[in-house]
Design a protein around this motif. Structure first.
Motif, PDB file in Angstrom:
ATOM      1  N   MET A   1      -7.716  -9.631  -8.368  1.00  0.00           N
ATOM      2  CA  MET A   1      -7.252  -8.897  -7.208  1.00  0.00           C
ATOM      3  C   MET A   1      -5.928  -8.191  -7.552  1.00  0.00           C
ATOM      4  N   ARG A   2      -5.780  -6.973  -7.084  1.00  0.00           N
ATOM      5  CA  ARG A   2      -4.553  -6.203  -7.266  1.00  0.00           C
ATOM      6  C   ARG A   2      -3.705  -6.359  -5.999  1.00  0.00           C
ATOM      7  N   ILE A   3      -2.495  -6.878  -6.178  1.00  0.00           N
ATOM      8  CA  ILE A   3      -1.654  -7.221  -5.034  1.00  0.00           C
ATOM      9  C   ILE A   3      -0.291  -6.570  -5.209  1.00  0.00           C
ATOM     10  N   THR A   4       0.150  -5.834  -4.201  1.00  0.00           N
ATOM     11  CA  THR A   4       1.504  -5.295  -4.211  1.00  0.00           C
ATOM     12  C   THR A   4       2.341  -6.073  -3.218  1.00  0.00           C
ATOM     13  N   ILE A   5       3.558  -6.399  -3.632  1.00  0.00           N
ATOM     14  CA  ILE A   5       4.513  -7.127  -2.793  1.00  0.00           C
ATOM     15  C   ILE A   5       5.721  -6.239  -2.608  1.00  0.00           C
ATOM     16  N   GLN A   6       6.065  -5.951  -1.359  1.00  0.00           N
ATOM     17  CA  GLN A   6       7.165  -5.041  -1.079  1.00  0.00           C
ATOM     18  C   GLN A   6       8.233  -5.768  -0.265  1.00  0.00           C
ATOM     19  N   THR A   7       9.476  -5.683  -0.734  1.00  0.00           N
ATOM     20  CA  THR A   7      10.565  -6.320  -0.014  1.00  0.00           C
ATOM     21  C   THR A   7      11.834  -5.491  -0.166  1.00  0.00           C
ATOM     22  N   LEU A   8      12.759  -5.695   0.750  1.00  0.00           N
ATOM     23  CA  LEU A   8      13.986  -4.908   0.773  1.00  0.00           C
ATOM     24  C   LEU A   8      15.114  -5.773   1.314  1.00  0.00           C
ATOM     25  N   GLY A   9      16.219  -5.852   0.571  1.00  0.00           N
ATOM     26  CA  GLY A   9      17.355  -6.629   1.034  1.00  0.00           C
ATOM     27  C   GLY A   9      18.083  -7.279  -0.125  1.00  0.00           C
ATOM     28  N   HIS A  29      -4.202 -12.839 -10.880  1.00  0.00           N
ATOM     29  CA  HIS A  29      -4.116 -11.609 -10.096  1.00  0.00           C
ATOM     30  C   HIS A  29      -3.135 -10.625 -10.744  1.00  0.00           C
ATOM     31  N   LEU A  30      -3.372  -9.348 -10.546  1.00  0.00           N
ATOM     32  CA  LEU A  30      -2.458  -8.296 -11.002  1.00  0.00           C
ATOM     33  C   LEU A  30      -1.478  -8.000  -9.877  1.00  0.00           C
ATOM     34  N   VAL A  31      -0.192  -8.144 -10.174  1.00  0.00           N
ATOM     35  CA  VAL A  31       0.829  -8.074  -9.136  1.00  0.00           C
ATOM     36  C   VAL A  31       1.838  -6.984  -9.453  1.00  0.00           C
ATOM     37  N   GLN A  32       2.244  -6.278  -8.413  1.00  0.00           N
ATOM     38  CA  GLN A  32       3.329  -5.308  -8.490  1.00  0.00           C
ATOM     39  C   GLN A  32       4.381  -5.707  -7.467  1.00  0.00           C
ATOM     40  N   LEU A  33       5.645  -5.802  -7.901  1.00  0.00           N
ATOM     41  CA  LEU A  33       6.747  -6.096  -6.989  1.00  0.00           C
ATOM     42  C   LEU A  33       7.581  -4.839  -6.801  1.00  0.00           C
ATOM     43  N   VAL A  34       7.821  -4.480  -5.547  1.00  0.00           N
ATOM     44  CA  VAL A  34       8.638  -3.317  -5.202  1.00  0.00           C
ATOM     45  C   VAL A  34       9.855  -3.831  -4.443  1.00  0.00           C
ATOM     46  N   ALA A  99       4.617   4.018  -4.609  1.00  0.00           N
ATOM     47  CA  ALA A  99       4.348   2.846  -5.447  1.00  0.00           C
ATOM     48  C   ALA A  99       3.008   2.210  -5.080  1.00  0.00           C
ATOM     49  N   ILE A 100       2.744   2.108  -3.780  1.00  0.00           N
ATOM     50  CA  ILE A 100       1.473   1.534  -3.331  1.00  0.00           C
ATOM     51  C   ILE A 100       0.312   2.442  -3.721  1.00  0.00           C
ATOM     52  N   ALA A 101       0.479   3.730  -3.492  1.00  0.00           N
ATOM     53  CA  ALA A 101      -0.588   4.675  -3.807  1.00  0.00           C
ATOM     54  C   ALA A 101      -0.923   4.655  -5.291  1.00  0.00           C
ATOM     55  N   ASP A 102       0.095   4.627  -6.152  1.00  0.00           N
ATOM     56  CA  ASP A 102      -0.133   4.630  -7.597  1.00  0.00           C
ATOM     57  C   ASP A 102      -0.801   3.336  -8.066  1.00  0.00           C
ATOM     58  N   PHE A 103      -0.461   2.224  -7.435  1.00  0.00           N
ATOM     59  CA  PHE A 103      -0.987   0.925  -7.867  1.00  0.00           C
ATOM     60  C   PHE A 103      -2.419   0.702  -7.384  1.00  0.00           C
ATOM     61  N   GLY A 104      -2.745   1.223  -6.212  1.00  0.00           N
ATOM     62  CA  GLY A 104      -4.086   1.045  -5.673  1.00  0.00           C
ATOM     63  C   GLY A 104      -4.426  -0.403  -5.384  1.00  0.00           C
ATOM     64  N   PRO A 105      -3.667  -1.069  -4.478  1.00  0.00           N
ATOM     65  CA  PRO A 105      -3.859  -2.500  -4.273  1.00  0.00           C
ATOM     66  C   PRO A 105      -5.103  -2.829  -3.450  1.00  0.00           C
ATOM     67  N   ASP A 106      -5.558  -4.053  -3.643  1.00  0.00           N
ATOM     68  CA  ASP A 106      -6.586  -4.627  -2.769  1.00  0.00           C
ATOM     69  C   ASP A 106      -5.948  -5.345  -1.583  1.00  0.00           C
ATOM     70  N   LEU A 107      -4.660  -5.647  -1.708  1.00  0.00           N
ATOM     71  CA  LEU A 107      -3.948  -6.409  -0.684  1.00  0.00           C
ATOM     72  C   LEU A 107      -2.474  -6.040  -0.744  1.00  0.00           C
ATOM     73  N   ILE A 108      -1.851  -5.872   0.434  1.00  0.00           N
ATOM     74  CA  ILE A 108      -0.433  -5.575   0.533  1.00  0.00           C
ATOM     75  C   ILE A 108       0.270  -6.743   1.219  1.00  0.00           C
ATOM     76  N   ILE A 109       1.310  -7.261   0.570  1.00  0.00           N
ATOM     77  CA  ILE A 109       2.161  -8.300   1.151  1.00  0.00           C
ATOM     78  C   ILE A 109       3.545  -7.689   1.327  1.00  0.00           C
TER      79      ILE A 109
END
Length: 411
Positions: A1-9, A29-34, A99-109
């Motif tokens: 599963m491709r998962i992007t995790i986005q956080t700010l702070g 899982h394939l993970v991207q952290l933003v 970032a989300i568009a380029d990664f093409g996730p199956d799930l966004i956290i």
């Protein structure tokens, strides 16, 4: 599963998500952290694929004007800060969305501060999970929003959550609507009804799940990022070996509005109580170039390692520092600055693991000494040790991943 995790702070808004990302990678899982660019080195060291959000956001908060506004020194400062944050919001939306568009996730956290995530989930038609270290984004009648500094609003508790969670839409709604139309090609008004699931990354032993939350909400337990390879500096080792276990005092990334007065009250309070202290200067709330023999100054150290060597802690009540102190089984005194910190201060006092919170604006050596003495009470030490044992037995990250994988398989 491709998962992007986005956080700010700040660090407390990033570190738990790093822990989750590592565990997800361990599951294959394939993970991207933003996250803000200030944490790119940490992500690289951990081996987490990373996309940088503009550094200007945290830099603005850390500026003199930002510290004054966050510290409540002037209303004009808060208004000025808001004016400067506004133009950054569109830039952050752009980077998050791309970032989300380029990664093409199956799930966004996403953290609640990631405003682009729900809109991108709508655009891509993928599940969206809100993940947060404080219980402030699902309305409940059990308590008011943790972002509102009162203990109970009675019948208005539920409404206070809606007020707090909708504030970003009020402040930045126009920018979000324009971005949806201009970049995403979506209608200005979202059809998104809310997250597909919500994960709260704190212990149910600290804040139990209220009866009016549904099955789509999980209180998973804390997400700890441990640092087993940390090497303690020689000077710190010598200080620890030279006497009784000290009290840790640190206020994370909190601003220094009057650090000299604040630091003097703490050092003098420790002396009055006959305690040794470890002072972590962090973001500037504490300031001491030299210190008496009963004090050791350090910039920072990993809490999971350091708190094993202290007798108690005193801090601002940030969710991450609070979690680490509780897991260590040590009594805690909280001196809150803003945000959700008064909520954690009240909660820990109610659990019997903390004295009443300290007022940072009126802090004196007498207040500090009284809190330190209260933490020596056998009942408080017993309560803290018992709660720490329960937290150490929890499997917060595993619980969260099980819910994520179940959600993904059902879609």
């Amino acid at each position: 599963m491709r998962i992007t995790i986005q956080t700010l702070g700040s660090r407390g808004d990033v570190q738990p998500y790093c822990a989750l990302a590592l565990a997800l990678q361990g599951r294959g899982h394939l993970v991207q952290l933003v996250a803000p660019d200030q944490f790119s080195a940490m992500a690289a060291e951990l081996g987490i694929p990373f996309v940088s959000l503009p550094a200007e956001f945290l830099a603005l908060i850390d500026s003199r004007a930002g510290k004054q506004a966050l510290g409540g020194k002037a209303i004009s400062g808060s208004i000025n800060l808001l004016r400067q944050v506004g133009p950054l919001v569109r830039q952050v939306l752009e980077v998050e969305g791309q970032a989300i568009a380029d990664f093409g996730p199956d799930l966004i956290i996403h953290h609640p501060k990631s405003m682009a995530s729900p809109h991108m989930a709508e655009k891509l038609g993928v599940p969206c999970v809100l993940a947060c270290p404080l219980p402030g984004f699902t309305p409940t009648a059990a308590w008011p929003s943790p972002l509102i500094p009162v203990a109970n609003l009675g019948p208005l508790n539920w409404a206070s959550h809606l007020l707090a969670t909708k504030s970003a839409n009020v402040l930045f709604g126009k920018l979000q609507r324009q971005w949806r139309q201009d970049v995403l090609g979506l209608p200005a008004k979202t059809a998104h009804k809310g997250p597909d699931a919500t994960l709260y990354a704190y212990s149910p032993s600290v804040v139990p799940k209220p009866a009016d939350w549904g099955d789509d909400v999980l209180v998973s337990g804390y997400w700890f990022l441990d640092t087993p390879d940390w090497v303690m500096p020689d000077a710190l080792q010598r200080f620890l070996a030279a006497g009784d276990a000290p009290v840790y005092v640190g206020f994370g990334s909190m601003p220094g509005i009057d650090p000299e007065r604040f630091t003097k009250a703490i050092i003098d309070g420790l002396a009055r109580a006959g305690k040794r202290g470890l002072l972590a200067t962090g973001g500037g709330a504490l300031s001491a170039s030299t210190a008496p023999d009963h004090i050791h100054i350090l910039d920072a150290a990993p809490h999971d390692q350091l708190f094993a060597h202290v007798s108690a802690t005193m801090h601002h009540g940030g969710a991450g520092t609070t979690a680490a102190a509780l897991r260590a089984g040590k009594p805690t005194t909280i001196c809150p600055f803003f945000g959700d910190q008064p909520f954690w201060a009240r909660r820990l006092h109610n659990l019997g693991v903390s004295p009443p919170p300290l007022d940072r604006k009126r802090l004196t050596a007498e207040h500090v000494a009284s809190a330190l003495q209260a933490m020596d009470a056998p009942a408080m030490r017993h309560n803290a040790a018992a709660l720490g044992a329960r937290i150490r037995a929890e499997t917060g990250i595993a619980n969260a991943i099980a819910r994520l994988e179940t959600l993904a398989s059902a879609k």
